[in-house]
Design a protein around this motif. Structure first.
Motif, PDB file in Angstrom:
ATOM      1  N   GLU A  40     -71.125 -27.948  24.228  1.00  0.00           N
ATOM      2  CA  GLU A  40     -69.744 -27.556  23.970  1.00  0.00           C
ATOM      3  C   GLU A  40     -69.667 -26.062  23.682  1.00  0.00           C
ATOM      4  O   GLU A  40     -68.716 -25.395  24.052  1.00  0.00           O
ATOM      5  CB  GLU A  40     -69.186 -28.346  22.777  1.00  0.00           C
ATOM      6  N   GLY A  41     -70.675 -25.521  23.011  1.00  0.00           N
ATOM      7  CA  GLY A  41     -70.689 -24.102  22.669  1.00  0.00           C
ATOM      8  C   GLY A  41     -70.721 -23.193  23.872  1.00  0.00           C
ATOM      9  O   GLY A  41     -70.307 -22.038  23.800  1.00  0.00           O
ATOM     10  N   CYS A  42     -71.185 -23.702  24.983  1.00  0.00           N
ATOM     11  CA  CYS A  42     -71.277 -22.856  26.176  1.00  0.00           C
ATOM     12  C   CYS A  42     -69.905 -22.530  26.741  1.00  0.00           C
ATOM     13  O   CYS A  42     -69.755 -21.540  27.452  1.00  0.00           O
ATOM     14  CB  CYS A  42     -72.157 -23.493  27.232  1.00  0.00           C
ATOM     15  N   GLN A  43     -68.903 -23.316  26.442  1.00  0.00           N
ATOM     16  CA  GLN A  43     -67.565 -23.051  26.979  1.00  0.00           C
ATOM     17  C   GLN A  43     -67.037 -21.697  26.508  1.00  0.00           C
ATOM     18  O   GLN A  43     -66.463 -20.943  27.291  1.00  0.00           O
ATOM     19  CB  GLN A  43     -66.594 -24.182  26.602  1.00  0.00           C
ATOM     20  N   ALA A  44     -67.244 -21.377  25.229  1.00  0.00           N
ATOM     21  CA  ALA A  44     -66.813 -20.076  24.704  1.00  0.00           C
ATOM     22  C   ALA A  44     -67.586 -18.960  25.387  1.00  0.00           C
ATOM     23  O   ALA A  44     -67.017 -17.919  25.737  1.00  0.00           O
ATOM     24  CB  ALA A  44     -67.003 -20.023  23.191  1.00  0.00           C
ATOM     25  N   LEU A  45     -68.878 -19.174  25.580  1.00  0.00           N
ATOM     26  CA  LEU A  45     -69.716 -18.194  26.272  1.00  0.00           C
ATOM     27  C   LEU A  45     -69.199 -17.973  27.694  1.00  0.00           C
ATOM     28  O   LEU A  45     -69.040 -16.840  28.140  1.00  0.00           O
ATOM     29  CB  LEU A  45     -71.168 -18.676  26.306  1.00  0.00           C
ATOM     30  N   ARG A  46     -68.904 -19.036  28.386  1.00  0.00           N
ATOM     31  CA  ARG A  46     -68.401 -18.924  29.757  1.00  0.00           C
ATOM     32  C   ARG A  46     -67.054 -18.216  29.813  1.00  0.00           C
ATOM     33  O   ARG A  46     -66.792 -17.436  30.721  1.00  0.00           O
ATOM     34  CB  ARG A  46     -68.303 -20.301  30.403  1.00  0.00           C
ATOM     35  N   ARG A  47     -66.182 -18.485  28.831  1.00  0.00           N
ATOM     36  CA  ARG A  47     -64.881 -17.802  28.786  1.00  0.00           C
ATOM     37  C   ARG A  47     -65.068 -16.300  28.575  1.00  0.00           C
ATOM     38  O   ARG A  47     -64.397 -15.489  29.228  1.00  0.00           O
ATOM     39  CB  ARG A  47     -63.993 -18.388  27.697  1.00  0.00           C
ATOM     40  N   ARG A  48     -65.980 -15.916  27.683  1.00  0.00           N
ATOM     41  CA  ARG A  48     -66.233 -14.489  27.441  1.00  0.00           C
ATOM     42  C   ARG A  48     -66.763 -13.818  28.705  1.00  0.00           C
ATOM     43  O   ARG A  48     -66.340 -12.723  29.061  1.00  0.00           O
ATOM     44  CB  ARG A  48     -67.228 -14.294  26.299  1.00  0.00           C
ATOM     45  N   VAL A  49     -67.696 -14.465  29.384  1.00  0.00           N
ATOM     46  CA  VAL A  49     -68.264 -13.883  30.598  1.00  0.00           C
ATOM     47  C   VAL A  49     -67.195 -13.770  31.688  1.00  0.00           C
ATOM     48  O   VAL A  49     -67.114 -12.754  32.389  1.00  0.00           O
ATOM     49  CB  VAL A  49     -69.476 -14.708  31.088  1.00  0.00           C
ATOM     50  N   ALA A  50     -66.341 -14.772  31.826  1.00  0.00           N
ATOM     51  CA  ALA A  50     -65.267 -14.726  32.829  1.00  0.00           C
ATOM     52  C   ALA A  50     -64.294 -13.585  32.519  1.00  0.00           C
ATOM     53  O   ALA A  50     -63.853 -12.876  33.436  1.00  0.00           O
ATOM     54  CB  ALA A  50     -64.531 -16.059  32.876  1.00  0.00           C
ATOM     55  N   ALA A  51     -63.983 -13.389  31.251  1.00  0.00           N
ATOM     56  CA  ALA A  51     -63.083 -12.297  30.862  1.00  0.00           C
ATOM     57  C   ALA A  51     -63.723 -10.944  31.173  1.00  0.00           C
ATOM     58  O   ALA A  51     -63.047 -10.021  31.657  1.00  0.00           O
ATOM     59  CB  ALA A  51     -62.736 -12.392  29.382  1.00  0.00           C
ATOM     60  N   MET A  52     -65.012 -10.815  30.927  1.00  0.00           N
ATOM     61  CA  MET A  52     -65.715  -9.564  31.238  1.00  0.00           C
ATOM     62  C   MET A  52     -65.741  -9.324  32.746  1.00  0.00           C
ATOM     63  O   MET A  52     -65.576  -8.189  33.203  1.00  0.00           O
ATOM     64  CB  MET A  52     -67.137  -9.610  30.693  1.00  0.00           C
ATOM     65  N   LYS A  53     -65.928 -10.381  33.510  1.00  0.00           N
ATOM     66  CA  LYS A  53     -65.938 -10.269  34.971  1.00  0.00           C
ATOM     67  C   LYS A  53     -64.579  -9.781  35.464  1.00  0.00           C
ATOM     68  O   LYS A  53     -64.490  -8.885  36.315  1.00  0.00           O
ATOM     69  CB  LYS A  53     -66.272 -11.619  35.595  1.00  0.00           C
ATOM     70  N   ASP A  54     -63.505 -10.361  34.928  1.00  0.00           N
ATOM     71  CA  ASP A  54     -62.157  -9.963  35.332  1.00  0.00           C
ATOM     72  C   ASP A  54     -61.875  -8.512  34.949  1.00  0.00           C
ATOM     73  O   ASP A  54     -61.287  -7.757  35.732  1.00  0.00           O
ATOM     74  CB  ASP A  54     -61.109 -10.883  34.703  1.00  0.00           C
ATOM     75  N   ALA A  55     -62.297  -8.099  33.764  1.00  0.00           N
ATOM     76  CA  ALA A  55     -62.093  -6.722  33.315  1.00  0.00           C
ATOM     77  C   ALA A  55     -62.859  -5.748  34.204  1.00  0.00           C
ATOM     78  O   ALA A  55     -62.349  -4.673  34.555  1.00  0.00           O
ATOM     79  CB  ALA A  55     -62.516  -6.569  31.857  1.00  0.00           C
ATOM     80  N   ALA A  56     -64.068  -6.110  34.582  1.00  0.00           N
ATOM     81  CA  ALA A  56     -64.870  -5.248  35.459  1.00  0.00           C
ATOM     82  C   ALA A  56     -64.211  -5.130  36.834  1.00  0.00           C
ATOM     83  O   ALA A  56     -64.154  -4.049  37.415  1.00  0.00           O
ATOM     84  CB  ALA A  56     -66.285  -5.792  35.585  1.00  0.00           C
ATOM     85  N   ALA A  57     -63.695  -6.235  37.358  1.00  0.00           N
ATOM     86  CA  ALA A  57     -63.029  -6.212  38.661  1.00  0.00           C
ATOM     87  C   ALA A  57     -61.792  -5.313  38.615  1.00  0.00           C
ATOM     88  O   ALA A  57     -61.538  -4.549  39.555  1.00  0.00           O
ATOM     89  CB  ALA A  57     -62.655  -7.631  39.092  1.00  0.00           C
ATOM     90  N   GLU A  58     -61.033  -5.373  37.544  1.00  0.00           N
ATOM     91  CA  GLU A  58     -59.853  -4.522  37.390  1.00  0.00           C
ATOM     92  C   GLU A  58     -60.244  -3.050  37.332  1.00  0.00           C
ATOM     93  O   GLU A  58     -59.585  -2.193  37.911  1.00  0.00           O
ATOM     94  CB  GLU A  58     -59.061  -4.901  36.128  1.00  0.00           C
ATOM     95  N   ALA A  59     -61.323  -2.748  36.621  1.00  0.00           N
ATOM     96  CA  ALA A  59     -61.780  -1.362  36.498  1.00  0.00           C
ATOM     97  C   ALA A  59     -62.217  -0.796  37.837  1.00  0.00           C
ATOM     98  O   ALA A  59     -62.073   0.408  38.085  1.00  0.00           O
ATOM     99  CB  ALA A  59     -62.914  -1.279  35.481  1.00  0.00           C
ATOM    100  N   LEU A  60     -62.741  -1.643  38.712  1.00  0.00           N
ATOM    101  CA  LEU A  60     -63.237  -1.185  40.008  1.00  0.00           C
ATOM    102  C   LEU A  60     -62.138  -1.059  41.064  1.00  0.00           C
ATOM    103  O   LEU A  60     -62.326  -0.377  42.075  1.00  0.00           O
ATOM    104  CB  LEU A  60     -64.322  -2.132  40.522  1.00  0.00           C
ATOM    105  N   LYS A  61     -60.990  -1.696  40.834  1.00  0.00           N
ATOM    106  CA  LYS A  61     -59.894  -1.609  41.803  1.00  0.00           C
ATOM    107  C   LYS A  61     -59.378  -0.176  41.882  1.00  0.00           C
ATOM    108  O   LYS A  61     -59.522   0.606  40.939  1.00  0.00           O
ATOM    109  CB  LYS A  61     -58.733  -2.511  41.382  1.00  0.00           C
ATOM    110  N   GLU A  62     -58.738   0.148  43.007  1.00  0.00           N
ATOM    111  CA  GLU A  62     -58.140   1.478  43.142  1.00  0.00           C
ATOM    112  C   GLU A  62     -57.155   1.697  41.994  1.00  0.00           C
ATOM    113  O   GLU A  62     -56.293   0.846  41.740  1.00  0.00           O
ATOM    114  CB  GLU A  62     -57.426   1.603  44.483  1.00  0.00           C
ATOM    115  N   GLY A  63     -57.329   2.790  41.281  1.00  0.00           N
ATOM    116  CA  GLY A  63     -56.488   3.079  40.130  1.00  0.00           C
ATOM    117  C   GLY A  63     -57.078   2.582  38.824  1.00  0.00           C
ATOM    118  O   GLY A  63     -56.604   2.941  37.747  1.00  0.00           O
TER     119      GLY A  63
END
Length: 86
Positions: A40-63
């Motif tokens: 069950e504890g892995c769900q929080a870990l997975r949510r944090r990693v997904a949020a970091m992935k989304d933030a990284a993708a936004e940073a790499l987009k034009e602008g």
């Protein structure tokens, strides 16, 4: 330093006992992999990693921040005589 950053600060990782003794036994690796896959504890870990992935993708987009910083870096490289433009 990496362990502190990844496990305690950003929290996308889990600590492996034995890392500071240069050897992590196979049972420890198995236990942590099972925890990440099944607990069950892995769900929080997975949510944090997904949020970091989304933030990284936004940073790499034009602008995005990373894209803008890279464009500025390239502009600075093209400045005559190595002078950096403001």
């Amino acid at each position: 330093m990496n362990k502190v950053f990844l496990v305690e600060k950003m929290k996308p990782g889990v600590e492996m006992r034995g890392y500071d003794e240069e050897v992590v036994v196979a049972e420890e690796v198995e236990a942590k992999v099972r925890w990440v896959m099944e607990s069950e504890g892995c769900q929080a870990l997975r949510r944090r990693v997904a949020a970091m992935k989304d933030a990284a993708a936004e940073a790499l987009k034009e602008g995005g921040s990373s894209h803008a910083a890279f464009v500025k870096f390239l502009d600075d490289l093209q400045a005559p005589s190595g002078l950096v433009r403001a």
